[in-house]
Write a protein that holds these residues in place. Sequence first.
Motif, PDB file in Angstrom:
ATOM      1  N   ALA A  37       0.632  -1.722  -0.442  1.00 24.96           N
ATOM      2  CA  ALA A  37       0.460   0.276  -0.224  1.00 24.96           C
ATOM      3  C   ALA A  37       1.115   1.348  -0.290  1.00 24.96           C
ATOM      4  N   ALA A  38       2.087   1.315   0.685  1.00 29.42           N
ATOM      5  CA  ALA A  38       2.667   2.038   0.343  1.00 29.42           C
ATOM      6  C   ALA A  38       3.695   2.725  -0.789  1.00 29.42           C
ATOM      7  N   ILE A  39       3.894   0.916  -1.196  1.00 27.93           N
ATOM      8  CA  ILE A  39       4.440   1.741  -2.663  1.00 27.93           C
ATOM      9  C   ILE A  39       3.504   1.870  -3.388  1.00 27.93           C
ATOM     10  N   GLU A  40       2.469   2.131  -3.212  1.00 28.13           N
ATOM     11  CA  GLU A  40       1.564   2.186  -4.322  1.00 28.13           C
ATOM     12  C   GLU A  40       1.087   3.592  -3.812  1.00 28.13           C
ATOM     13  N   GLY A  41       0.787   4.257  -2.478  1.00 27.79           N
ATOM     14  CA  GLY A  41       0.298   5.390  -2.759  1.00 27.79           C
ATOM     15  C   GLY A  41      -0.623   5.334  -1.939  1.00 27.79           C
ATOM     16  N   ASP A  42      -1.692   4.397  -1.368  1.00 25.08           N
ATOM     17  CA  ASP A  42      -2.594   3.410  -1.450  1.00 25.08           C
ATOM     18  C   ASP A  42      -3.065   4.285  -0.483  1.00 25.08           C
ATOM     19  N   LEU A  43      -3.802   5.256  -0.017  1.00 25.54           N
ATOM     20  CA  LEU A  43      -4.162   6.010   1.687  1.00 25.54           C
ATOM     21  C   LEU A  43      -5.428   5.241   2.080  1.00 25.54           C
ATOM     22  N   PRO A  44      -6.716   4.771   1.554  1.00 28.03           N
ATOM     23  CA  PRO A  44      -7.069   4.570   2.172  1.00 28.03           C
ATOM     24  C   PRO A  44      -6.310   2.901   2.888  1.00 28.03           C
ATOM     25  N   ALA A  45      -5.931   1.862   1.788  1.00 28.44           N
ATOM     26  CA  ALA A  45      -5.465   0.666   2.306  1.00 28.44           C
ATOM     27  C   ALA A  45      -4.433   0.466   3.438  1.00 28.44           C
ATOM     28  N   LEU A  46      -3.721   2.305   3.554  1.00 24.46           N
ATOM     29  CA  LEU A  46      -2.445   1.980   4.262  1.00 24.46           C
ATOM     30  C   LEU A  46      -3.611   2.300   5.919  1.00 24.46           C
ATOM     31  N   GLN A  47      -4.597   4.022   5.521  1.00 28.90           N
ATOM     32  CA  GLN A  47      -5.178   3.647   6.714  1.00 28.90           C
ATOM     33  C   GLN A  47      -5.895   2.286   7.281  1.00 28.90           C
ATOM     34  N   ARG A  48      -6.246   1.425   6.394  1.00 29.13           N
ATOM     35  CA  ARG A  48      -6.469   0.648   6.986  1.00 29.13           C
ATOM     36  C   ARG A  48      -5.560  -0.547   7.995  1.00 29.13           C
ATOM     37  N   TYR A  49      -4.488  -1.110   7.269  1.00 32.71           N
ATOM     38  CA  TYR A  49      -3.581  -1.857   7.464  1.00 32.71           C
ATOM     39  C   TYR A  49      -1.965  -1.435   8.230  1.00 32.71           C
ATOM     40  N   ALA A  50      -1.948   0.232   8.035  1.00 35.96           N
ATOM     41  CA  ALA A  50      -0.696   0.401   9.281  1.00 35.96           C
ATOM     42  C   ALA A  50      -0.965   0.150  10.495  1.00 35.96           C
ATOM     43  N   PRO A  51      -2.709  -0.096  11.017  1.00 34.30           N
ATOM     44  CA  PRO A  51      -2.634  -0.026  12.375  1.00 34.30           C
ATOM     45  C   PRO A  51      -2.365  -1.541  13.269  1.00 34.30           C
ATOM     46  N   LEU A  52      -2.949  -2.578  11.978  1.00 34.84           N
ATOM     47  CA  LEU A  52      -2.549  -3.742  12.203  1.00 34.84           C
ATOM     48  C   LEU A  52      -1.406  -3.822  12.276  1.00 34.84           C
ATOM     49  N   ALA A  53      -0.910  -3.431  11.101  1.00 36.22           N
ATOM     50  CA  ALA A  53       0.728  -4.091  10.950  1.00 36.22           C
ATOM     51  C   ALA A  53       1.482  -4.131  12.107  1.00 36.22           C
ATOM     52  N   GLU A  54       1.054  -2.175  12.610  1.00 40.78           N
ATOM     53  CA  GLU A  54       2.354  -1.834  14.134  1.00 40.78           C
ATOM     54  C   GLU A  54       1.861  -2.284  15.134  1.00 40.78           C
ATOM     55  N   GLU A  55       0.553  -2.952  15.697  1.00 39.63           N
ATOM     56  CA  GLU A  55       0.493  -3.768  16.492  1.00 39.63           C
ATOM     57  C   GLU A  55       0.934  -4.754  16.357  1.00 39.63           C
ATOM     58  N   SER A  56       0.369  -6.007  15.694  1.00 35.83           N
ATOM     59  CA  SER A  56       1.116  -7.076  15.258  1.00 35.83           C
ATOM     60  C   SER A  56       2.664  -7.210  15.135  1.00 35.83           C
ATOM     61  N   ALA A  57       3.200  -5.564  14.808  1.00 33.58           N
ATOM     62  CA  ALA A  57       4.944  -5.747  14.904  1.00 33.58           C
ATOM     63  C   ALA A  57       5.293  -5.715  16.475  1.00 33.58           C
ATOM     64  N   VAL A  58       4.378  -4.919  17.344  1.00 35.63           N
ATOM     65  CA  VAL A  58       5.064  -4.847  18.919  1.00 35.63           C
ATOM     66  C   VAL A  58       4.638  -5.660  19.323  1.00 35.63           C
ATOM     67  N   ARG A  59       3.507  -6.325  19.036  1.00 32.46           N
ATOM     68  CA  ARG A  59       2.718  -8.028  19.749  1.00 32.46           C
ATOM     69  C   ARG A  59       4.672  -9.055  19.582  1.00 32.46           C
ATOM     70  N   TYR A  60       5.101  -8.772  18.643  1.00 37.93           N
ATOM     71  CA  TYR A  60       5.763  -9.889  18.069  1.00 37.93           C
ATOM     72  C   TYR A  60       6.776  -9.157  18.432  1.00 37.93           C
ATOM     73  N   ASP A  61       7.948  -8.064  19.040  1.00 42.35           N
ATOM     74  CA  ASP A  61       8.388  -7.856  19.125  1.00 42.35           C
ATOM     75  C   ASP A  61       9.523  -7.263  18.310  1.00 42.35           C
ATOM     76  N   HIS A  62       9.392  -7.120  16.201  1.00 44.76           N
ATOM     77  CA  HIS A  62       9.818  -7.253  15.370  1.00 44.76           C
ATOM     78  C   HIS A  62      10.297  -5.944  14.646  1.00 44.76           C
ATOM     79  N   ARG A  63      11.366  -6.344  15.253  1.00 44.55           N
ATOM     80  CA  ARG A  63      12.653  -4.509  14.900  1.00 44.55           C
ATOM     81  C   ARG A  63      11.894  -4.311  13.710  1.00 44.55           C
ATOM     82  N   LEU A  64      12.021  -5.259  12.130  1.00 45.66           N
ATOM     83  CA  LEU A  64      12.218  -5.234  10.833  1.00 45.66           C
ATOM     84  C   LEU A  64      10.454  -4.012  10.816  1.00 45.66           C
ATOM     85  N   TYR A  65       9.671  -5.540  10.847  1.00 46.56           N
ATOM     86  CA  TYR A  65       8.498  -4.398  10.951  1.00 46.56           C
ATOM     87  C   TYR A  65       7.559  -3.832  11.631  1.00 46.56           C
ATOM     88  N   ARG A  66       8.211  -3.309  12.602  1.00 45.26           N
ATOM     89  CA  ARG A  66       7.505  -2.215  13.182  1.00 45.26           C
ATOM     90  C   ARG A  66       7.902  -0.616  12.136  1.00 45.26           C
TER      91      ARG A  66
END
Length: 147
Positions: A37-66
Motif C-alpha cells: 500500500a505504501a508503494i502504491e500510495g494507497d491512502l485507504p489501504a494504508l489507513q486500514r493496514y498500518a495500525p494492524l501492521a504496527e500492532e502485530s509488530a509490537v506484539r511480536y517485538d519484530h523490529r523490521l516490521y515496526r
Amino acid sequence: MAEGEFALVRQHLEAALPQTAEWVGDHDLYAMLVDAAAIEGDLPALQRYAPLAEESAVRYDHRLYRAIAHRAFGVAHRLAGEPSEAQARLQQALELFAALGTGWQTGRTYFELGKLAQAQTDTTDAIRHFTNALAEFERQGAGPDVI
C-alpha cells in the motif's frame, strides 16, 4: 498503479489472511500488505493496514516490521497532508532500518523523505534525501530501485 501488479499482490495477501499458518502469521501478511500500500500510495489501504501492521509488530517485538509500519504511517501522513507527523514516522523508520543494517529499506525510507520534502517544496532537503536514497540503492546493487 492500483490495477497493476501491486493490486494483485494485495488481493492474494488479503485472501491469505484468514488462512495463516504456523510458519506465516498475520504479522507477516500485515507487513507485506502495508508495504504494498505504501508503494502504491494507497491512502485507504494504508489507513486500514498500518495500525494492524504496527500492532502485530509490537506484539511480536519484530523490529523490521515496526520500521515498515512506521514508514507506512509516514507515507499515509504525507498523503493526508500531515507533514510533521509524516516526518516523525519516517525518521523513526529510518533509525530502525539503519540500526538493523537494512540498506535497501533505508534507501526506500530516504526516498519517502525526499517525496515529503518535495511535497513541501523544500528542494534542498528533497535533493539530499534522494541523493541518500540513491547511494543506499547503489551500495546494495539495487539498479531497478535507482530509477
